[in-house]
Motif scaffolding. Structure first.
Motif, PDB file in Angstrom:
ATOM      1  N   GLU A 275      22.735  30.840  16.822  1.00 18.83           N
ATOM      2  CA  GLU A 275      22.252  31.396  18.086  1.00 18.83           C
ATOM      3  C   GLU A 275      22.296  32.929  18.074  1.00 18.83           C
ATOM      4  O   GLU A 275      21.374  33.583  18.563  1.00 18.83           O
ATOM      5  CB  GLU A 275      23.064  30.860  19.270  1.00 18.83           C
ATOM      6  CG  GLU A 275      22.845  29.393  19.547  1.00 18.83           C
ATOM      7  CD  GLU A 275      23.613  28.455  18.602  1.00 18.83           C
ATOM      8  OE1 GLU A 275      24.546  28.910  17.886  1.00 18.83           O
ATOM      9  OE2 GLU A 275      23.266  27.266  18.558  1.00 18.83           O
ATOM     10  N   GLU A 276      23.357  33.498  17.514  1.00 18.98           N
ATOM     11  CA  GLU A 276      23.473  34.961  17.442  1.00 18.98           C
ATOM     12  C   GLU A 276      22.378  35.551  16.557  1.00 18.98           C
ATOM     13  O   GLU A 276      21.751  36.560  16.920  1.00 18.98           O
ATOM     14  CB  GLU A 276      24.850  35.359  16.914  1.00 18.98           C
ATOM     15  CG  GLU A 276      25.975  35.085  17.887  1.00 18.98           C
ATOM     16  CD  GLU A 276      27.348  35.250  17.280  1.00 18.98           C
ATOM     17  OE1 GLU A 276      28.242  35.714  18.008  1.00 18.98           O
ATOM     18  OE2 GLU A 276      27.548  34.904  16.088  1.00 18.98           O
TER      19      GLU A 276
ATOM     20  N   CYS B  37      18.985  35.302  18.267  1.00 20.38           N
ATOM     21  CA  CYS B  37      18.835  36.335  19.302  1.00 20.38           C
ATOM     22  C   CYS B  37      18.497  37.685  18.668  1.00 20.38           C
ATOM     23  O   CYS B  37      17.612  38.383  19.149  1.00 20.38           O
ATOM     24  CB  CYS B  37      20.120  36.419  20.117  1.00 20.38           C
ATOM     25  SG  CYS B  37      20.052  37.607  21.463  1.00 20.38           S
ATOM     26  N   ARG B  38      19.168  38.032  17.579  1.00 25.93           N
ATOM     27  CA  ARG B  38      18.897  39.297  16.887  1.00 25.93           C
ATOM     28  C   ARG B  38      17.487  39.334  16.305  1.00 25.93           C
ATOM     29  O   ARG B  38      16.909  40.403  16.155  1.00 25.93           O
ATOM     30  CB  ARG B  38      19.901  39.505  15.757  1.00 25.93           C
ATOM     31  CG  ARG B  38      21.302  39.759  16.237  1.00 25.93           C
ATOM     32  CD  ARG B  38      22.234  39.895  15.078  1.00 25.93           C
ATOM     33  NE  ARG B  38      23.596  40.065  15.540  1.00 25.93           N
ATOM     34  CZ  ARG B  38      24.583  40.479  14.777  1.00 25.93           C
ATOM     35  NH1 ARG B  38      24.369  40.757  13.506  1.00 25.93           N
ATOM     36  NH2 ARG B  38      25.791  40.618  15.276  1.00 25.93           N
ATOM     37  N   CYS B  39      16.957  38.157  15.976  1.00 22.30           N
ATOM     38  CA  CYS B  39      15.613  38.062  15.408  1.00 22.30           C
ATOM     39  C   CYS B  39      14.545  37.875  16.475  1.00 22.30           C
ATOM     40  O   CYS B  39      13.362  37.779  16.157  1.00 22.30           O
ATOM     41  CB  CYS B  39      15.532  36.889  14.429  1.00 22.30           C
ATOM     42  SG  CYS B  39      16.537  37.086  12.968  1.00 22.30           S
ATOM     43  N   ASN B  40      14.969  37.778  17.726  1.00 12.13           N
ATOM     44  CA  ASN B  40      14.057  37.558  18.847  1.00 12.13           C
ATOM     45  C   ASN B  40      13.256  36.261  18.659  1.00 12.13           C
ATOM     46  O   ASN B  40      12.035  36.242  18.766  1.00 12.13           O
ATOM     47  CB  ASN B  40      13.125  38.755  19.034  1.00 12.13           C
ATOM     48  CG  ASN B  40      12.459  38.741  20.385  1.00 12.13           C
ATOM     49  OD1 ASN B  40      13.001  38.209  21.346  1.00 12.13           O
ATOM     50  ND2 ASN B  40      11.276  39.321  20.471  1.00 12.13           N
ATOM     51  N   MET B  41      13.998  35.177  18.336  1.00 12.65           N
ATOM     52  CA  MET B  41      13.373  33.866  18.188  1.00 12.65           C
ATOM     53  C   MET B  41      14.298  32.821  18.791  1.00 12.65           C
ATOM     54  O   MET B  41      15.462  33.108  19.068  1.00 12.65           O
ATOM     55  CB  MET B  41      13.073  33.552  16.719  1.00 12.65           C
ATOM     56  CG  MET B  41      14.284  33.418  15.834  1.00 12.65           C
ATOM     57  SD  MET B  41      13.927  32.971  14.105  1.00 12.65           S
ATOM     58  CE  MET B  41      12.998  34.347  13.531  1.00 12.65           C
ATOM     59  N   SER B  42      13.782  31.641  18.984  1.00 14.19           N
ATOM     60  CA  SER B  42      14.589  30.571  19.558  1.00 14.19           C
ATOM     61  C   SER B  42      15.586  30.062  18.503  1.00 14.19           C
ATOM     62  O   SER B  42      15.325  30.143  17.302  1.00 14.19           O
ATOM     63  CB  SER B  42      13.708  29.419  20.026  1.00 14.19           C
ATOM     64  OG  SER B  42      13.159  28.750  18.918  1.00 14.19           O
TER      65      SER B  42
ATOM     66  N   TYR C 148      15.071  29.408  14.380  1.00 11.14           N
ATOM     67  CA  TYR C 148      15.959  29.932  13.341  1.00 11.14           C
ATOM     68  C   TYR C 148      16.565  28.783  12.531  1.00 11.14           C
ATOM     69  O   TYR C 148      16.677  28.872  11.309  1.00 11.14           O
ATOM     70  CB  TYR C 148      17.071  30.815  13.918  1.00 11.14           C
ATOM     71  CG  TYR C 148      17.988  31.273  12.829  1.00 11.14           C
ATOM     72  CD1 TYR C 148      17.605  32.295  11.974  1.00 11.14           C
ATOM     73  CD2 TYR C 148      19.197  30.632  12.584  1.00 11.14           C
ATOM     74  CE1 TYR C 148      18.412  32.671  10.911  1.00 11.14           C
ATOM     75  CE2 TYR C 148      20.007  31.000  11.530  1.00 11.14           C
ATOM     76  CZ  TYR C 148      19.610  32.026  10.705  1.00 11.14           C
ATOM     77  OH  TYR C 148      20.391  32.380   9.644  1.00 11.14           O
TER      78      TYR C 148
ATOM     79  N   THR D 179       9.279  37.454   9.002  1.00  9.73           N
ATOM     80  CA  THR D 179      10.408  36.659   9.483  1.00  9.73           C
ATOM     81  C   THR D 179      11.623  36.875   8.588  1.00  9.73           C
ATOM     82  O   THR D 179      12.740  37.062   9.089  1.00  9.73           O
ATOM     83  CB  THR D 179      10.035  35.166   9.534  1.00  9.73           C
ATOM     84  OG1 THR D 179       8.934  35.011  10.439  1.00  9.73           O
ATOM     85  CG2 THR D 179      11.203  34.325   9.993  1.00  9.73           C
TER      86      THR D 179
ATOM     87  N   LYS E  60      13.241  40.163   9.442  1.00  9.62           N
ATOM     88  CA  LYS E  60      14.051  40.094  10.653  1.00  9.62           C
ATOM     89  C   LYS E  60      15.385  39.403  10.389  1.00  9.62           C
ATOM     90  O   LYS E  60      16.433  39.843  10.865  1.00  9.62           O
ATOM     91  CB  LYS E  60      13.309  39.336  11.758  1.00  9.62           C
ATOM     92  CG  LYS E  60      12.141  40.081  12.336  1.00  9.62           C
ATOM     93  CD  LYS E  60      11.420  39.213  13.365  1.00  9.62           C
ATOM     94  CE  LYS E  60      10.168  39.873  13.872  1.00  9.62           C
ATOM     95  NZ  LYS E  60       9.465  39.023  14.841  1.00  9.62           N
TER      96      LYS E  60
ATOM     97  N   ALA F 253      19.126  41.051  10.604  1.00  9.47           N
ATOM     98  CA  ALA F 253      20.133  40.433  11.469  1.00  9.47           C
ATOM     99  C   ALA F 253      21.403  40.086  10.700  1.00  9.47           C
ATOM    100  O   ALA F 253      22.493  40.065  11.278  1.00  9.47           O
ATOM    101  CB  ALA F 253      19.559  39.183  12.131  1.00  9.47           C
TER     102      ALA F 253
END
Length: 76
Positions: A19-20, A23-28, A32, A46, A49, A53
């Motif tokens: 989840e962390e 979030c840093r990758c701006n994806m769900s 991820y 991708t 990113k 992250a």
């Protein structure tokens, strides 16, 4: 599959949750999670990113010959 396993191990070594990183990758988180299951389908953008992250370079992610990828991280 080797890339997906490597990404997961690097994430684990950084003590980050999926989840962390998502979030840093701006994806769900589910998007991820798919990368960690089959990263071979991920685009360069991708992977960039994800590498950012995880505090590594894309080259480091792809350097399968480097046996020290958990202990000696190539920091950005």
């Amino acid at each position: 599959m080797q890339l997906a396993i490597r990404i997961r191990k690097i994430r684990d070594s950084n003590k980050l949750t999926q989840e962390e990183v998502a979030c840093r990758c701006n994806m769900s988180p589910s998007a991820y999670g798919q990368i960690e299951r089959r990263a071979g389908n991920a685009s360069y953008d991708t992977l960039y990113k994800v590498a950012k992250a995880l505090y590594v370079t894309v080259l480091f992610l792809l350097d399968f010959e480097n046996p020290n990828y958990v202990f000696n991280k190539n920091k950005l």
